[in-house]
Write a protein that holds these residues in place. Structure first.
Motif, PDB file in Angstrom:
ATOM      1  N   CYS A   8      -5.868 -28.914 -54.300  1.00 57.88           N
ATOM      2  CA  CYS A   8      -4.991 -27.948 -54.585  1.00 57.88           C
ATOM      3  C   CYS A   8      -3.838 -28.352 -53.847  1.00 57.88           C
ATOM      4  CB  CYS A   8      -5.583 -26.765 -54.142  1.00 57.88           C
ATOM      5  SG  CYS A   8      -5.370 -25.673 -53.227  1.00 57.88           S
ATOM      6  N   ALA A   9      -2.968 -29.104 -54.217  1.00 56.44           N
ATOM      7  CA  ALA A   9      -1.870 -29.292 -53.428  1.00 56.44           C
ATOM      8  C   ALA A   9      -0.928 -30.296 -53.863  1.00 56.44           C
ATOM      9  CB  ALA A   9      -2.201 -29.654 -52.115  1.00 56.44           C
ATOM     10  N   LYS A  24      -1.082 -28.607 -55.919  1.00 53.43           N
ATOM     11  CA  LYS A  24      -1.172 -27.684 -54.876  1.00 53.43           C
ATOM     12  C   LYS A  24      -1.143 -28.157 -53.456  1.00 53.43           C
ATOM     13  CE  LYS A  24      -5.191 -25.810 -56.433  1.00 53.43           C
ATOM     14  NZ  LYS A  24      -6.121 -25.209 -56.424  1.00 53.43           N
ATOM     15  N   CYS A  25      -2.044 -27.775 -52.802  1.00 55.38           N
ATOM     16  CA  CYS A  25      -2.072 -27.963 -51.402  1.00 55.38           C
ATOM     17  C   CYS A  25      -2.227 -29.387 -51.063  1.00 55.38           C
ATOM     18  CB  CYS A  25      -3.237 -27.306 -50.847  1.00 55.38           C
ATOM     19  SG  CYS A  25      -3.992 -26.286 -51.974  1.00 55.38           S
ATOM     20  N   LYS A  34      -3.691 -30.195 -46.935  1.00 51.02           N
ATOM     21  CA  LYS A  34      -4.008 -30.145 -48.217  1.00 51.02           C
ATOM     22  C   LYS A  34      -2.766 -30.363 -48.812  1.00 51.02           C
ATOM     23  CE  LYS A  34      -7.359 -28.724 -50.248  1.00 51.02           C
ATOM     24  NZ  LYS A  34      -7.712 -28.462 -51.054  1.00 51.02           N
ATOM     25  N   CYS A 125       2.774 -21.848 -55.549  1.00 52.47           N
ATOM     26  CA  CYS A 125       1.421 -21.284 -55.607  1.00 52.47           C
ATOM     27  C   CYS A 125       1.458 -19.769 -55.378  1.00 52.47           C
ATOM     28  CB  CYS A 125       0.564 -21.939 -54.526  1.00 52.47           C
ATOM     29  SG  CYS A 125      -1.172 -21.473 -54.599  1.00 52.47           S
ATOM     30  N   ARG A 127      -0.934 -18.267 -53.911  1.00 52.06           N
ATOM     31  CA  ARG A 127      -1.724 -18.004 -52.700  1.00 52.06           C
ATOM     32  C   ARG A 127      -1.034 -18.574 -51.471  1.00 52.06           C
ATOM     33  NH1 ARG A 127      -8.023 -18.425 -54.593  1.00 52.06           N
ATOM     34  NH2 ARG A 127      -7.764 -17.097 -56.429  1.00 52.06           N
ATOM     35  N   GLY A 128      -1.621 -18.273 -50.329  1.00 53.25           N
ATOM     36  CA  GLY A 128      -1.015 -18.742 -49.091  1.00 53.25           C
ATOM     37  C   GLY A 128      -2.061 -19.150 -48.072  1.00 53.25           C
ATOM     38  N   CYS A 129      -2.712 -20.268 -48.320  1.00 50.62           N
ATOM     39  CA  CYS A 129      -3.719 -20.750 -47.368  1.00 50.62           C
ATOM     40  C   CYS A 129      -3.021 -21.234 -46.093  1.00 50.62           C
ATOM     41  CB  CYS A 129      -4.530 -21.883 -47.991  1.00 50.62           C
ATOM     42  SG  CYS A 129      -5.364 -21.376 -49.500  1.00 50.62           S
ATOM     43  N   PHE A 131      -3.598 -23.625 -44.088  1.00 48.72           N
ATOM     44  CA  PHE A 131      -3.542 -25.065 -43.819  1.00 48.72           C
ATOM     45  C   PHE A 131      -2.580 -25.765 -44.762  1.00 48.72           C
ATOM     46  CE2 PHE A 131      -6.646 -24.401 -47.096  1.00 48.72           C
ATOM     47  CZ  PHE A 131      -6.416 -25.436 -47.977  1.00 48.72           C
ATOM     48  N   CYS A 132      -1.993 -25.017 -45.659  1.00 45.78           N
ATOM     49  CA  CYS A 132      -1.227 -25.622 -46.748  1.00 45.78           C
ATOM     50  C   CYS A 132       0.241 -25.229 -46.652  1.00 45.78           C
ATOM     51  CB  CYS A 132      -1.815 -25.138 -48.070  1.00 45.78           C
ATOM     52  SG  CYS A 132      -0.909 -25.687 -49.515  1.00 45.78           S
ATOM     53  N   ILE A 134       2.532 -25.537 -49.107  1.00 48.60           N
ATOM     54  CA  ILE A 134       3.210 -25.420 -50.401  1.00 48.60           C
ATOM     55  C   ILE A 134       4.008 -24.115 -50.504  1.00 48.60           C
ATOM     56  CG2 ILE A 134       1.343 -24.251 -51.644  1.00 48.60           C
ATOM     57  CD1 ILE A 134       2.007 -26.498 -53.856  1.00 48.60           C
ATOM     58  N   VAL A 168      -1.404 -26.014 -58.610  1.00 47.30           N
ATOM     59  CA  VAL A 168      -1.363 -24.856 -57.719  1.00 47.30           C
ATOM     60  C   VAL A 168      -2.261 -23.766 -58.302  1.00 47.30           C
ATOM     61  CG1 VAL A 168       0.966 -25.248 -56.829  1.00 47.30           C
ATOM     62  CG2 VAL A 168       0.634 -24.021 -58.988  1.00 47.30           C
ATOM     63  N   ASP A 169      -2.531 -22.736 -57.531  1.00 46.79           N
ATOM     64  CA  ASP A 169      -3.227 -21.560 -58.070  1.00 46.79           C
ATOM     65  C   ASP A 169      -2.203 -20.695 -58.782  1.00 46.79           C
ATOM     66  OD1 ASP A 169      -5.445 -22.517 -56.724  1.00 46.79           O
ATOM     67  OD2 ASP A 169      -6.065 -20.518 -56.071  1.00 46.79           O
TER      68      ASP A 169
HETATM   69  S1  SF4 Z   1      -1.855 -22.256 -50.857  1.00 54.55           S
HETATM   70 FE1  SF4 Z   1      -2.265 -22.688 -53.015  1.00 54.55          FE
HETATM   71  S2  SF4 Z   1      -1.965 -24.861 -53.269  1.00 54.55           S
HETATM   72 FE2  SF4 Z   1      -2.202 -24.472 -51.094  1.00 54.55          FE
HETATM   73  S3  SF4 Z   1      -4.405 -24.759 -50.642  1.00 54.55           S
HETATM   74 FE3  SF4 Z   1      -4.072 -22.574 -51.048  1.00 54.55          FE
HETATM   75  S4  SF4 Z   1      -4.484 -22.309 -53.243  1.00 54.55           S
HETATM   76 FE4  SF4 Z   1      -4.148 -24.518 -52.873  1.00 54.55          FE
END
Ligand code: SF4
Length: 365
Positions: A8-9, A24-25, A34, A125, A127-129, A131-132, A134, A168-169
């Motif tokens: 994802c990245a 994505k990530c 990611k 994206c 989402r907001g992981c 570790f990422c 993006i 991306v998601d």
């Molecule tokens: S923020 Fe989006 S692109 Fe980044 S790891 Fe999470 S789902 Fe994947």
């Protein structure tokens, strides 16, 4: 649009006959962020990389500390590998490496630009992981309806033999973009059935109909990253993601299309224990996962999670052995291993071609 990349990245990677574009990530060294590395950043010089990292994440001192400069192997390294409170770890020598750029890099980059292909389903994206790095938004721009066609056209023209599509998601779209993915795969296969296609997908919020759409699209490898051990999911990933939801995606692929290889990935160095890693690997095997990659988490920017531990190459080798003993078709485990890992893809390519040949021999008999 974009298409190929790692999990994802957002990272771009190109070699002489393969192309990875963003989505994505980013995992990684830019890396296991990611996916922090964009196609453009891949072309930067080491000096530029150091400057970029200094501005955005790691400090220049992490690279040039006296402790590191004359050390070439992990056995000799005397720096700290586990983070203490308030500390930030320095980058150990085994993670200092140039990012290889294939000879076709500029050609592919220009084609992508000309076709308006940048990342599959956009560069933003929902989402907001943690570790990422993006870009995120509740409602990113709409999908480009021409993207599946243009992507397939570009891939067929490049003569690639193995592509990884990732995105991306897109929780803002009813099917999460599954149809978009599936169309891209079928257009690629229509143009050249010999190209092996791996899709590294989101979890589609656990929507198994969306997963099924991609599993039945004609792809060869279905990848979905669990990212971290069960107990760290909430800390590391967006709250809409979780361990069991990701496992259900991978299980469902096998249920509807057992011949498709499934693949997942864990980042190490986020504070997980050996017991937690073992438990995760066991869950993967019980869910029918065929392929596993383990790599070092690298903090992409100062806003992202800090690295808790730099795992030694020896420990990565240990996990590779564990994965092999547990029965994964292949386990790629190393500090610089990423979701899309070239050696792993060569292995999968040979395996898939062998399976196809055996299948055609059986059919002829
Ligand atoms: S923020 Fe989006 S692109 Fe980044 S790891 Fe999470 S789902 Fe994947």
């Amino acid at each position: 649009m974009a298409l190929i990349g790692r999990g994802c990245a957002v990272a771009g990677r190109i070699s002489s006959n393969r192309l990875f574009l963003p989505s994505k990530c980013f995992e990684g060294s830019s890396v296991y962020c990611k996916r922090l590395i964009t196609a453009a950043s891949t072309s930067s010089t080491l000096t530029e990389k150091k400057r970029d990292i200094k501005e955005d994440g790691l400090n220049l001192q992490d690279f040039i500390s006296g402790e590191l400069s004359e050390k070439s192997s992990w056995e000799e390294y005397r720096g700290s590998l586990k983070r203490q409170k308030g500390e930030r770890l320095r980058l150990p020598p085994w993670l200092k490496t140039e990012i290889p750029i294939g000879k076709n890099y500029n050609k592919l980059k220009n084609t992508l630009r000309d076709l308006n292909l940048h990342t599959l389903m956009g560069d933003t994206c929902t989402r907001g992981c943690r570790f990422c790095s993006i870009k995120t938004a509740r409602k990113p721009p709409p999908l480009d309806a021409e993207e599946p066609y243009n992507t397939a056209k570009a891939i067929a023209a490049w003569g690639l033999d193995y592509v990884v599509l990732t995105s991306v998601d897109r929780d803002d779209i009813p099917d999460g973009g599954a149809e978009h993915f599936a169309k891209t795969v079928s257009y690629i296969k229509e143009r050249n059935p010999k190209i092996l296609v791996e899709c590294l997908t989101p979890d589609f919020r656990g929507d198994l109909a969306a997963v099924e759409k991609i599993a039945l699209s004609g792809l060869d490898v279905y990848a979905h990253n669990v990212e971290t051990v069960r107990d760290l999911q909430r800390h590391v990933r967006d709250p809409r993601a979780n361990f069991d939801q990701s496992l259900s995606v991978l299980r469902h692929v096998k249920k509807v299309k057992s011949g498709v290889l499934t693949k997942t990935s864990l980042m190490l160095g986020l504070g997980e224990t050996d017991a937690q890693i073992h438990a995760a690997l066991k869950d993967f095997r019980e869910s029918g996962v065929d392929c596993l990659t383990l790599g070092q988490y690298m903090q992409p920017t100062k806003r992202n999670l800090k690295v808790e531990e730099y795992v030694t190459p020896e420990k990565f080798a240990y996990w590779e052995k564990v994965g092999q003993e547990m029965g994964f078709v292949y386990t790629a485990s190393g500090p610089l291993v990423r979701t899309s890992y070239r050696a792993g893809e060569f292995f999968l390519k040979n395996l898939l071609e062998k399976k196809k040949t055996e299948g055609s021999i059986e059919a002829a008999e």
